[in-house]
Design an enzyme around this catalytic site. Structure first.
Site, PDB file in Angstrom:
ATOM      1  N   ARG A 146       2.464  -1.793  -6.058  1.00 51.90           N
ATOM      2  CA  ARG A 146       2.576  -0.480  -6.889  1.00 51.90           C
ATOM      3  C   ARG A 146       4.125  -0.068  -6.778  1.00 51.90           C
ATOM      4  O   ARG A 146       4.740   0.390  -7.857  1.00 51.90           O
ATOM      5  CB  ARG A 146       1.520   0.520  -6.396  1.00 51.90           C
ATOM      6  CG  ARG A 146       1.626   1.738  -7.031  1.00 51.90           C
ATOM      7  CD  ARG A 146       0.820   2.860  -6.244  1.00 51.90           C
ATOM      8  NE  ARG A 146      -0.424   2.195  -6.020  1.00 51.90           N
ATOM      9  CZ  ARG A 146      -1.802   2.384  -6.570  1.00 51.90           C
ATOM     10  NH1 ARG A 146      -1.902   2.729  -7.657  1.00 51.90           N
ATOM     11  NH2 ARG A 146      -2.706   1.946  -5.899  1.00 51.90           N
ATOM     12  N   CYS A 203     -16.253   4.113 -26.318  1.00 53.95           N
ATOM     13  CA  CYS A 203     -17.742   4.913 -26.220  1.00 53.95           C
ATOM     14  C   CYS A 203     -18.080   5.008 -25.069  1.00 53.95           C
ATOM     15  O   CYS A 203     -19.059   4.352 -24.918  1.00 53.95           O
ATOM     16  CB  CYS A 203     -18.714   4.065 -27.250  1.00 53.95           C
ATOM     17  SG  CYS A 203     -18.023   3.735 -28.745  1.00 53.95           S
ATOM     18  N   GLY A 249       0.759  -1.299  -0.150  1.00 55.03           N
ATOM     19  CA  GLY A 249      -0.069   0.041   0.015  1.00 55.03           C
ATOM     20  C   GLY A 249       0.881   1.446   0.045  1.00 55.03           C
ATOM     21  O   GLY A 249       0.306   2.303  -0.020  1.00 55.03           O
TER      22      GLY A 249
HETATM   23  N1  LLP Z   1      -1.767  -6.867  -0.057  1.00 60.14           N
HETATM   24  C1  LLP Z   1      -2.777  -6.909  -0.300  1.00 60.14           C
HETATM   25  C2  LLP Z   1      -3.573  -7.973   0.571  1.00 60.14           C
HETATM   26  C3  LLP Z   1      -3.376  -6.227  -1.309  1.00 60.14           C
HETATM   27  O1  LLP Z   1      -4.859  -6.306  -1.142  1.00 60.14           O
HETATM   28  C4  LLP Z   1      -3.064  -5.298  -2.091  1.00 60.14           C
HETATM   29  C5  LLP Z   1      -3.557  -4.486  -3.084  1.00 60.14           C
HETATM   30  C6  LLP Z   1      -1.466  -5.382  -1.823  1.00 60.14           C
HETATM   31  C7  LLP Z   1      -0.858  -6.211  -1.000  1.00 60.14           C
HETATM   32  C8  LLP Z   1      -0.349  -4.365  -2.715  1.00 60.14           C
HETATM   33  O2  LLP Z   1      -0.808  -2.934  -2.369  1.00 60.14           O
HETATM   34  P1  LLP Z   1       0.096  -1.947  -3.234  1.00 60.14           P
HETATM   35  O3  LLP Z   1       1.576  -1.899  -2.566  1.00 60.14           O
HETATM   36  O4  LLP Z   1       0.260  -2.317  -4.807  1.00 60.14           O
HETATM   37  O5  LLP Z   1      -0.476  -0.621  -3.013  1.00 60.14           O
HETATM   38  N2  LLP Z   1      -6.286  -1.015  -8.510  1.00 60.14           N
HETATM   39  C9  LLP Z   1      -5.949  -0.170  -7.709  1.00 60.14           C
HETATM   40  C10 LLP Z   1      -5.073  -0.929  -6.399  1.00 60.14           C
HETATM   41  C11 LLP Z   1      -5.835  -2.173  -5.740  1.00 60.14           C
HETATM   42  C12 LLP Z   1      -4.844  -2.538  -4.845  1.00 60.14           C
HETATM   43  C13 LLP Z   1      -5.409  -3.773  -4.084  1.00 60.14           C
HETATM   44  N3  LLP Z   1      -4.802  -4.496  -3.229  1.00 60.14           N
HETATM   45  C14 LLP Z   1      -5.266   1.065  -8.093  1.00 60.14           C
HETATM   46  O6  LLP Z   1      -5.193   1.155  -9.359  1.00 60.14           O
HETATM   47  O7  LLP Z   1      -5.092   1.985  -7.498  1.00 60.14           O
END
Ligand code: LLP
Length: 424
Positions: free
Chosen positions: A292, A358, A242
């Site tokens: 991310r 569209c 996150g």
């Molecule tokens: N761990 C769990 C349990 C998660 O649900 C997630 C992301 C991560 C790790 C990794 O999080 P990150 O480091 O990538 O923030 N589609 C959305 C983001 C959805 C994230 C879902 N879970 C966007 O494009 O912003």
């Protein structure tokens, strides 16, 4: 953020590492996702360096980008994988992540998915409800196995991210209410087919401050202490992912319009360091699940300008990529910096950058000051390495884009562009 490891301007040209993107697109056509190998490696090394000295495991959240070439790269850097489906687990194993470096999260695991995880002896299932725990217990008992479990805690913390990607409030579907964790943990410890050894927390994505992570750590650490007092010491804590990344001013050049968005985003190292002492005090293994922050700024989506048009008081730049390629602006109103692949000196104008789909929600930017663009030129939509291709679709009968990996001045296709035959 500006560095030569990912995207940067030299003269008029936008480069990825040592490759001018104007050349790359001539070869591979558009829309195309372009990734920097060095940038991905640098982020993996940053995590490993920061956690060095602490027993740890960083599991890359492969939902962010599951291209198998990138997964191999990340595996080779020593990271494990966080998966959320049987499909991701299958790919992680196939890429060669050792099972003891894979963790499995998600609120809705099917029986077959749990069985696949058990059969492959992955490190842990992050369990998100009591019913799921009972199911895992039964499935493991049937196999005469002991299922390795971390309980995912819902700490009820405001992470300040977009409401769709906040996961740690008590009205979110994720995790087990922090007030029920101790009781469920105790139940788990009483089951012969469960090895309940850890706690897991993940509060949301693109969380831009340190404070929410500290607040989550406080909840986990105090739960861990009280479990220990009751004779239930933990072997591991998983602090989730996150960590926010910059989306504005990812590349800079004095010829680009000045942006209003100047928030300073902590580095990955700063995020981890802000909570490491807290988790470390527990004396157990520390896991994290960055997605991310490993890949977002290592990638860009390159599109071509098809048309310009003006209607009423709006100016549109119509490009050949759309919300099926990168849905984040449409879905979360997310800001992605957009820059021409060949900059030059030109006037600025305020435009909507829109795709061919569209839907009026099909845009990459609204009312955005940009250097005045012309038909046929290329634009780079930055920070598109995470939740870009992974979230793309065939909507409107559009083949999905190609993916290209850049290694200094060499380029290779790591996913072929789909063709219309793939749609039928
Ligand atoms: N761990 C769990 C349990 C998660 O649900 C997630 C992301 C991560 C790790 C990794 O999080 P990150 O480091 O990538 O923030 N589609 C959305 C983001 C959805 C994230 C879902 N879970 C966007 O494009 O912003």
């Amino acid at each position: 953020m500006m560095s030569k490891e990912a995207f940067w301007f030299e003269g008029d040209d936008l480069y990825c590492e040592l490759t001018p993107l104007a050349e790359l697109v001539e070869k591979y056509d558009t829309p195309v996702f372009v990734y920097s190998k060095a940038a991905i490696q640098a982020r993996c090394r940053e995590v490993e360096r920061t956690l060095d000295g602490v027993p740890h495991l960083a599991c890359y959240a492969m939902k962010a980008n599951s291209n198998s070439n990138l997964l191999q790269l990340i595996r080779d850097e020593g990271l494990g994988a966080e998966v959320v489906s049987g499909g991701e687990l299958y790919c992680a194993l196939k890429v060669g992540f050792p099972p003891e470096r894979i963790v499995f999260s998600g609120v809705g695991k099917r029986d077959e998915e749990i069985e696949l995880a058990l059969e492959n002896r992955i490190l842990a299932l992050n369990v998100e409800s009591f019913e799921e725990l009972k199911t895992v217990s039964e499935l493991a008992a049937r196999k005469g196995m002991k299922a390795p479990i971390y309980l995912r805690v819902n700490p009820d913390i405001e992470a300040g991210a977009h409401p769709f990607i906040v996961t740690g409030r008590k009205y979110n579907k994720f995790g087990i209410d922090k007030n029920q964790v101790a009781e469920i943990f105790r139940w788990a410890r009483s089951r012969p087919s469960i090895d309940c050894v850890g706690l897991h927390v993940h509060i949301g994505s693109q969380v831009v401050g340190l404070e929410p992570f500290r607040a989550a750590a406080d909840v986990i650490v105090s739960l861990a202490h009280s479990l220990k007092k009751s004779g239930m010491a933990l072997e591991a804590v998983n602090l989730g992912g996150g960590f926010g990344v910059p989306f504005a001013d990812v590349v800079s050049d004095k010829r680009l319009p000045v942006t209003q968005r100047q928030e300073r985003i902590p580095t990955l190292d700063e995020y981890l360091r802000s909570v490491l002492p807290l988790y470390r005090s527990l004396g157990c293994m520390v896991l994290c699940e960055p997605g991310r922050s490993i890949v977002a700024n290592s990638g860009a989506l390159i599109v071509r300008v098809l048309y310009r048009k003006e209607t009423g008081n709006r100016k549109f730049v119509v490009v050949d990529g759309g919300m099926n390629d990168l849905i984040r602006p449409s879905l979360y109103n997310a800001y992605h910096q957009i820059v021409p692949v060949r900059l030059g000196s030109r006037e600025h104008e305020t435009v909507d950058v829109v795709g061919p789909i569209c839907e009026s929600g099909d845009y990459f930017a609204l009312e955005r000051p940009l250097p005045k663009s012309v038909r046929g030129e290329y634009l780079a939509i930055l920070s598109a390495g995470a939740y870009g291709f992974a979230f793309s679709s065939n909507y409107n009968g559009r083949p999905r884009a190609a993916e290209v990996l850049v290694d200094k001045s060499e380029t290779s296709v790591i996913r072929m562009r789909e063709t219309v035959e793939d749609l039928y």
